[in-house]
Design an enzyme around this catalytic site. Structure first.
Site, PDB file in Angstrom:
ATOM      1  N   GLU A 261       0.752  -0.927   0.194  1.00 27.76           N
ATOM      2  CA  GLU A 261       0.135  -0.019  -0.097  1.00 27.76           C
ATOM      3  C   GLU A 261       1.044   1.284   0.132  1.00 27.76           C
ATOM      4  O   GLU A 261       1.640   1.480   0.859  1.00 27.76           O
ATOM      5  CB  GLU A 261      -0.829   0.100   1.285  1.00 27.76           C
ATOM      6  CG  GLU A 261      -2.153  -1.083   1.102  1.00 27.76           C
ATOM      7  CD  GLU A 261      -2.933  -0.507   0.490  1.00 27.76           C
ATOM      8  OE1 GLU A 261      -3.333   0.508   0.394  1.00 27.76           O
ATOM      9  OE2 GLU A 261      -4.033  -1.517   0.219  1.00 27.76           O
ATOM     10  N   CYS A 296      -2.339   8.916   2.627  1.00 30.66           N
ATOM     11  CA  CYS A 296      -2.155   8.339   1.261  1.00 30.66           C
ATOM     12  C   CYS A 296      -3.282   8.759   0.286  1.00 30.66           C
ATOM     13  O   CYS A 296      -3.403   8.819  -0.998  1.00 30.66           O
ATOM     14  CB  CYS A 296      -2.102   6.804   1.462  1.00 30.66           C
ATOM     15  SG  CYS A 296      -3.463   6.059   2.208  1.00 30.66           S
TER      16      CYS A 296
HETATM   17  P1  NAD Z   1       8.473   5.256   4.567  1.00 33.76           P
HETATM   18  O1  NAD Z   1       8.300   4.500   3.050  1.00 33.76           O
HETATM   19  O2  NAD Z   1       9.706   5.923   4.649  1.00 33.76           O
HETATM   20  O3  NAD Z   1       8.491   4.308   5.570  1.00 33.76           O
HETATM   21  C1  NAD Z   1       7.298   3.319   5.684  1.00 33.76           C
HETATM   22  C2  NAD Z   1       8.009   2.144   6.607  1.00 33.76           C
HETATM   23  O4  NAD Z   1       8.911   1.435   6.221  1.00 33.76           O
HETATM   24  C3  NAD Z   1       8.598   2.836   7.913  1.00 33.76           C
HETATM   25  O5  NAD Z   1       8.257   1.894   9.021  1.00 33.76           O
HETATM   26  C4  NAD Z   1      10.082   2.589   7.677  1.00 33.76           C
HETATM   27  O6  NAD Z   1      11.010   2.702   8.821  1.00 33.76           O
HETATM   28  C5  NAD Z   1      10.210   1.423   6.882  1.00 33.76           C
HETATM   29  N1  NAD Z   1      11.149   1.570   6.088  1.00 33.76           N
HETATM   30  C6  NAD Z   1      12.169   2.696   5.641  1.00 33.76           C
HETATM   31  N2  NAD Z   1      13.015   2.049   4.605  1.00 33.76           N
HETATM   32  C7  NAD Z   1      12.948   0.764   4.747  1.00 33.76           C
HETATM   33  C8  NAD Z   1      13.708  -0.431   3.852  1.00 33.76           C
HETATM   34  N3  NAD Z   1      14.773  -0.277   3.238  1.00 33.76           N
HETATM   35  N4  NAD Z   1      13.133  -1.564   3.873  1.00 33.76           N
HETATM   36  C9  NAD Z   1      11.952  -1.965   4.797  1.00 33.76           C
HETATM   37  N5  NAD Z   1      11.270  -0.981   5.514  1.00 33.76           N
HETATM   38  C10 NAD Z   1      11.647   0.489   5.304  1.00 33.76           C
HETATM   39  O7  NAD Z   1       6.810   5.951   4.499  1.00 33.76           O
HETATM   40  P2  NAD Z   1       6.436   7.052   5.611  1.00 33.76           P
HETATM   41  O8  NAD Z   1       7.114   8.457   5.394  1.00 33.76           O
HETATM   42  O9  NAD Z   1       6.680   6.517   6.950  1.00 33.76           O
HETATM   43  O10 NAD Z   1       4.956   6.982   5.098  1.00 33.76           O
HETATM   44  C11 NAD Z   1       4.602   7.903   4.243  1.00 33.76           C
HETATM   45  C12 NAD Z   1       4.352   7.165   2.957  1.00 33.76           C
HETATM   46  O11 NAD Z   1       3.312   5.929   3.119  1.00 33.76           O
HETATM   47  C13 NAD Z   1       3.502   7.992   1.938  1.00 33.76           C
HETATM   48  O12 NAD Z   1       4.090   7.697   0.690  1.00 33.76           O
HETATM   49  C14 NAD Z   1       2.276   7.646   1.837  1.00 33.76           C
HETATM   50  O13 NAD Z   1       1.223   7.706   0.849  1.00 33.76           O
HETATM   51  C15 NAD Z   1       2.273   5.938   2.223  1.00 33.76           C
HETATM   52  N6  NAD Z   1       1.122   5.560   2.859  1.00 33.76           N
HETATM   53  C16 NAD Z   1       0.287   4.601   2.133  1.00 33.76           C
HETATM   54  C17 NAD Z   1      -1.021   4.014   2.527  1.00 33.76           C
HETATM   55  C18 NAD Z   1      -1.838   3.682   1.785  1.00 33.76           C
HETATM   56  O14 NAD Z   1      -2.831   2.631   2.394  1.00 33.76           O
HETATM   57  N7  NAD Z   1      -1.555   3.364   0.364  1.00 33.76           N
HETATM   58  C19 NAD Z   1      -1.257   4.561   4.010  1.00 33.76           C
HETATM   59  C20 NAD Z   1      -0.325   5.450   4.680  1.00 33.76           C
HETATM   60  C21 NAD Z   1       0.637   6.034   4.174  1.00 33.76           C
END
Ligand code: NAD
Length: 491
Positions: A261, A296
């Site tokens: 997602e 999102c």
């Molecule tokens: P992010 O991608 O920076 O981080 C998300 C998670 O991934 C965090 O727990 C982070 O620590 C982890 N992470 C970071 N690097 C990683 C790696 N290399 N391997 C595995 N895990 C890793 O996102 P964010 O800034 O926390 O959240 C914002 C983003 O999330 C936006 O793009 C938003 O659209 C998206 N989002 C999507 C939905 C949906 O349902 N589609 C819902 C909420 C947020």
């Protein structure tokens, strides 16, 4: 008791956080690197957490693996009872959990309180769904019958972002546990505390040790989870860029199935005069600016037929101008602060870039605190600047004019994302046709004024394009955590 802003600040000063990883039914000590959790409203350090890292990741997967078979064999009624008890405990801890989320990501305390109830409702929904999904029986012939059985995957790894810390955790745990899986959950490094509190609450609720393991950590821990051979399914929510890395890591270690997602750039289409503007405009603004656009499915591009553009812009500008950002711990605040100083800087930079590329600022709200970033309305007539194409994840709504319905649909689909959309029209036939043409997984079609209720989460929808894949929400969301097995019986 209704708390005042002073009450909340006193409660914040007394807050106690146990930042230790939760593995095998208890917190465990962790050496090694640590990271700080910072209050974005004032820059204060709220907690120092261990970055769990590969060794604890391995320990968490081992604990989940050992606990999984008995839970998979438990009846759906048993799983339902435990999840309902967890939901009750979450709801009862409303103030503690809401304070965690409000402090760590700057969201208004009134909103954080509501989100705790939403998280409890999600857990209840999946508890109640546990005994309502069934496999299938294939067409029968004499001497043969085919069964399609649904089985839990085993160990589910869940990685979530910070924008709705507790709700994001519940959206993974609810269906994963209800389906009979064990879970290794990694909350965001920006907001780990409310998720960490779920560990002890789950044990109190009767969840056997090892079924829910929670690892605070940065990308280092996330990468160790995604690259682990211990997972049977990975469920990720976060940015598209991280989603790509996660998929690569899972593929290298497995491969195993992945649910992604990711980001969005959702449009709202305003297609005719039948819509009552006075009730629609606050809703349009709400769907763009709720949680300061850190959502999102934030409807951040408003596409309006040219004939309606002036009336919509006039009312919307007046509405946006009176929006005010304030102290997140003040119960009267509707808009808190962005989740980090880095997010503030990034969104400010993108706004300046977009204005430099030809977008025009129409209106902005105000802020009563220094760290605030107010809701901002911008017109991007050509739908060409970075503001129309990059996921801003902030409080900026762009307006675009369209010549006719076909042009509006073309602009709506002019994005690499495909998470959500809203269509405002009094003509249902047109609305349905446009909904079918939209490349998005979650669509609202609104015929009159603002809706008075929200069906939202209770329906499943599949993201399109760079927004990911897999279904979250509704009973279809439970099926995402169940694997199919066919059994052919000949007699
Ligand atoms: P992010 O991608 O920076 O981080 C998300 C998670 O991934 C965090 O727990 C982070 O620590 C982890 N992470 C970071 N690097 C990683 C790696 N290399 N391997 C595995 N895990 C890793 O996102 P964010 O800034 O926390 O959240 C914002 C983003 O999330 C936006 O793009 C938003 O659209 C998206 N989002 C999507 C939905 C949906 O349902 N589609 C819902 C909420 C947020």
């Amino acid at each position: 008791m209704t708390r005042t802003v002073q009450d909340w600040h006193v409660a914040a000063a007394k807050r106690v956080v146990d930042p230790r990883p939760f593995i095998g039914g208890a917190p465990v000590d962790a050496d090694g690197p640590r990271f700080q959790v910072v209050d974005p409203a004032n820059g204060d350090t709220l907690a120092e957490c261990p970055d769990s890292g590969p060794a604890l990741v391995q320990r968490a997967f081992a604990s989940a693996r050992a606990a999984a078979p008995a839970w998979a064999a438990a009846s759906a009624q048993v799983r339902k009872a435990v999840l309902l008890a967890l939901a009750d405990r979450v709801a009862a801890q409303q103030e503690v959990l809401a304070l965690d989320d409000s402090l760590e990501v700057g969201k208004p305390i009134s909103q954080a309180l509501m989100e705790v109830q939403i998280a409890a409702a999600i857990l209840r929904f999946y508890a109640e769904s546990a005994d309502k999904v069934q496999g299938a029986v294939a067409a029968q012939e004499a001497g043969a019958v085919g069964l399609e059985l649904l089985e839990p995957y085993g160990v589910v790894a869940a990685i979530v972002p910070w924008n709705f810390p507790l709700v994001n955790a519940a959206l993974k745990l609810g269906p994963a546990l209800a389906a009979g899986n064990a879970v290794v959950l990694k909350p965001s490094e920006f907001a780990p505390t409310s998720a960490l509190r779920l560990g002890p609450l789950a044990v109190e609720a009767g969840l056997p040790a090892g079924l829910l393991n929670i690892l605070p950590g940065t990308a280092v821990t996330g990468a160790a989870i995604a690259g682990s051979v211990g997972l049977d399914l990975l469920s990720f929510t976060g940015s598209t860029a991280t989603g790509r890395k996660v998929m690569a890591a899972v593929a290298a270690a497995g491969p195993r199935p992945v649910l992604l997602e990711c980001g969005g750039k959702a449009p709202q289409l305003f297609l005719d005069e039948a819509v009552d503007l006075d009730s629609a405009i606050p809703y349009v603004a709400h769907d763009a600016f709720w949680n300061l656009g850190q959502l999102c499915v934030s409807r951040s591009r408003l596409i309006v037929l040219e004939s309606l553009r002036d009336a919509v812009v006039e009312k919307l500008s007046a509405h946006v101008a009176q929006m005010q950002v304030g102290d997140p711990l003040d119960p009267a605040t509707q808009f808190g602060v962005l989740a980090s100083a880095a997010a503030r800087e990034r969104i400010g930079r993108l706004l300046a870039k977009g204005l430099g590329q030809g977008a025009r600022q129409l209106a902005a709200g105000s802020s009563s605190i220094d760290s605030g970033f107010a809701p901002t309305l911008v017109e991007d007539a050509g739908h060409a600047t970075c503001l129309s194409h990059e996921e801003l994840f902030g409080p900026i709504l762009t307006v675009h004019s369209a010549g006719d319905t076909a042009d509006a649909l073309r602009l709506a689909n002019d994005t690499r994302y495909g998470l959500a959309a809203t269509v405002w029209t009094g003509r249902m036939a047109t609305g349905l046709e446009v909904a079918r043409g939209l490349r998005a997984g979650r669509i609202k079609l609104i015929a009159a004024g603002a809706p008075k209720t929200d069906i939202g989460f209770f329906l499943g929808g599949q993201p399109r394009g760079d927004s990911g894949f897999g279904v979250e929400g509704g009973t279809a969301g439970l099926l995402s955590y169940l694997s199919r097995k066919s059994v052919e019986i000949y007699f």
